[in-house]
Design a protein around this motif. Structure first.
Motif, mmCIF file in Angstrom:
data_model
loop_
_atom_site.group_PDB
_atom_site.id
_atom_site.type_symbol
_atom_site.label_atom_id
_atom_site.label_comp_id
_atom_site.label_asym_id
_atom_site.label_seq_id
_atom_site.Cartn_x
_atom_site.Cartn_y
_atom_site.Cartn_z
ATOM 1 N N SER A 29 0.800 -1.233 0.000
ATOM 2 C CA SER A 29 0.000 0.000 0.000
ATOM 3 C C SER A 29 0.829 1.278 0.000
ATOM 4 O O SER A 29 0.288 2.353 -0.242
ATOM 5 C CB SER A 29 -0.959 0.015 1.193
ATOM 6 O OG SER A 29 -0.244 0.147 2.404
ATOM 7 N N ASP A 30 2.117 1.181 0.264
ATOM 8 C CA ASP A 30 2.965 2.372 0.385
ATOM 9 C C ASP A 30 3.453 2.816 -0.989
ATOM 10 O O ASP A 30 4.429 2.297 -1.517
ATOM 11 C CB ASP A 30 4.140 2.070 1.308
ATOM 12 C CG ASP A 30 4.884 3.319 1.740
ATOM 13 O OD1 ASP A 30 4.634 4.398 1.149
ATOM 14 O OD2 ASP A 30 5.699 3.216 2.664
ATOM 15 N N CYS A 31 2.768 3.815 -1.554
ATOM 16 C CA CYS A 31 3.110 4.268 -2.904
ATOM 17 C C CYS A 31 4.310 5.218 -2.924
ATOM 18 O O CYS A 31 4.835 5.515 -3.989
ATOM 19 C CB CYS A 31 1.905 4.906 -3.574
ATOM 20 S SG CYS A 31 1.220 6.305 -2.695
ATOM 21 N N HIS B 74 9.985 7.759 0.643
ATOM 22 C CA HIS B 74 9.844 8.998 1.418
ATOM 23 C C HIS B 74 9.050 8.816 2.715
ATOM 24 O O HIS B 74 8.825 9.786 3.442
ATOM 25 C CB HIS B 74 9.185 10.089 0.576
ATOM 26 C CG HIS B 74 9.894 10.356 -0.719
ATOM 27 N ND1 HIS B 74 11.198 10.782 -0.785
ATOM 28 C CD2 HIS B 74 9.482 10.227 -1.998
ATOM 29 C CE1 HIS B 74 11.552 10.914 -2.054
ATOM 30 N NE2 HIS B 74 10.525 10.583 -2.807
ATOM 31 N N THR B 75 8.610 7.588 2.991
ATOM 32 C CA THR B 75 7.813 7.345 4.192
ATOM 33 C C THR B 75 8.682 7.476 5.428
ATOM 34 O O THR B 75 9.756 6.878 5.508
ATOM 35 C CB THR B 75 7.162 5.950 4.137
ATOM 36 O OG1 THR B 75 6.251 5.920 3.038
ATOM 37 C CG2 THR B 75 6.422 5.627 5.423
ATOM 38 N N HIS C 72 0.125 6.949 8.257
ATOM 39 C CA HIS C 72 1.150 6.922 7.229
ATOM 40 C C HIS C 72 1.616 8.362 7.002
ATOM 41 O O HIS C 72 0.805 9.226 6.663
ATOM 42 C CB HIS C 72 0.502 6.350 5.958
ATOM 43 C CG HIS C 72 1.451 6.103 4.860
ATOM 44 N ND1 HIS C 72 1.109 5.351 3.778
ATOM 45 C CD2 HIS C 72 2.710 6.487 4.649
ATOM 46 C CE1 HIS C 72 2.122 5.298 2.945
ATOM 47 N NE2 HIS C 72 3.103 5.977 3.460
ATOM 48 N N ARG C 73 2.884 8.596 7.219
ATOM 49 C CA ARG C 73 3.447 9.948 7.053
ATOM 50 C C ARG C 73 4.542 9.895 5.993
ATOM 51 O O ARG C 73 5.423 9.032 6.045
ATOM 52 C CB ARG C 73 4.018 10.441 8.381
ATOM 53 C CG ARG C 73 4.620 11.817 8.321
ATOM 54 C CD ARG C 73 5.200 12.164 9.693
ATOM 55 N NE ARG C 73 6.083 13.290 9.625
ATOM 56 C CZ ARG C 73 5.714 14.546 9.829
ATOM 57 N NH1 ARG C 73 4.473 14.827 10.110
ATOM 58 N NH2 ARG C 73 6.591 15.513 9.755
ATOM 59 N N PRO D 130 10.904 15.238 -0.801
ATOM 60 C CA PRO D 130 12.164 15.989 -0.876
ATOM 61 C C PRO D 130 11.976 17.501 -0.954
ATOM 62 O O PRO D 130 12.840 18.251 -0.514
ATOM 63 C CB PRO D 130 12.829 15.468 -2.160
ATOM 64 C CG PRO D 130 12.226 14.133 -2.392
ATOM 65 C CD PRO D 130 10.822 14.206 -1.849
ATOM 66 N N ASP D 131 10.841 17.958 -1.495
ATOM 67 C CA ASP D 131 10.605 19.402 -1.605
ATOM 68 C C ASP D 131 10.087 20.024 -0.304
ATOM 69 O O ASP D 131 9.768 21.209 -0.261
ATOM 70 C CB ASP D 131 9.648 19.716 -2.754
ATOM 71 C CG ASP D 131 8.252 19.133 -2.554
ATOM 72 O OD1 ASP D 131 7.961 18.567 -1.481
ATOM 73 O OD2 ASP D 131 7.440 19.242 -3.509
ATOM 74 N N GLY D 132 9.996 19.203 0.763
ATOM 75 C CA GLY D 132 9.592 19.718 2.069
ATOM 76 C C GLY D 132 8.132 19.513 2.423
ATOM 77 O O GLY D 132 7.725 19.719 3.566
ATOM 78 N N ARG D 133 7.308 19.121 1.463
ATOM 79 C CA ARG D 133 5.896 18.880 1.767
ATOM 80 C C ARG D 133 5.753 17.634 2.650
ATOM 81 O O ARG D 133 6.519 16.690 2.530
ATOM 82 C CB ARG D 133 5.084 18.659 0.489
ATOM 83 C CG ARG D 133 5.001 19.882 -0.405
ATOM 84 C CD ARG D 133 4.271 19.591 -1.705
ATOM 85 N NE ARG D 133 4.987 18.515 -2.410
ATOM 86 C CZ ARG D 133 4.410 17.521 -3.083
ATOM 87 N NH1 ARG D 133 3.092 17.455 -3.184
ATOM 88 N NH2 ARG D 133 5.129 16.605 -3.678
ATOM 89 N N ILE D 134 4.762 17.650 3.525
ATOM 90 C CA ILE D 134 4.461 16.531 4.417
ATOM 91 C C ILE D 134 3.037 16.060 4.133
ATOM 92 O O ILE D 134 2.093 16.856 4.187
ATOM 93 C CB ILE D 134 4.573 16.928 5.907
ATOM 94 C CG1 ILE D 134 5.957 17.480 6.229
ATOM 95 C CG2 ILE D 134 4.193 15.760 6.810
ATOM 96 C CD1 ILE D 134 7.072 16.468 6.128
#
Length: 152
Positions: A38-40, A44-45, A60-61, A65-69
């Motif tokens: 399920s982790d697409c 980055h997870t 799921h967090r 890389p661009d800083g978005r969460i």
């Protein structure tokens, strides 16, 4: 700020698997298996947790890389072994809630395997809408589920 009404949509995806309903259900219930398929954005997870039981949570967090969460929070409402899973989840991007969904997944013995029906009802918030992308992402996850079941 101008009020933008919520937009609503839904979609259904059906899949057949060459495994019994118990095996397909187990791929949803096992935390390691569930994360694998399920982790697409696995690269980055930063955090993943699954407590698979009625009123249990899955979180799921993802830190891009661009800083978005991106944060996804689920709560399971109904779990019937090898028959049905009902859960709700929301998606937030940088603390802005984009959508809230209700999902029903049902498993049926079919031929020598399983027919799974995935139904999602979505409420998009504050002008966000990505129906085609959401369907494509869900289908890609279910493609990975097919591979996961093949590993069992």
């Amino acid at each position: 700020m101008k009020h933008i009404p919520a937009a609503h949509t839904d979609f259904v995806i059906e899949r057949e698997f060459n495994a019994p309903p118990e095996a397909v259900f187990q791929a949803w219930a096992d935390p390691e298996a569930k994360r694998r398929w399920s982790d697409c954005h696995a690269e980055h997870t930063t955090d993943y947790h699954l407590d698979f039981r009625p009123f249990g949570h899955e979180s799921h967090r993802v830190a891009y890389p661009d800083g978005r969460i991106q944060q996804i929070e689920k709560v399971f409402f109904d779990i019937e072994h090898a028959r049905r899973i009902v859960f709700a989840y929301d998606i937030q991007l940088d603390a802005r809630r984009l959508s809230v969904s209700l999902v029903t997944v049902e498993f049926f013995a079919h031929n020598r395997g399983t027919r799974m029906i995935y139904r999602e009802q979505l409420a998009y918030l504050d002008g966000h809408e990505d129906r085609a992308q959401r369907i494509r992402g869900t289908e890609e996850g279910l493609d990975r589920l097919t591979l996961e079941i093949g590993r069992l």
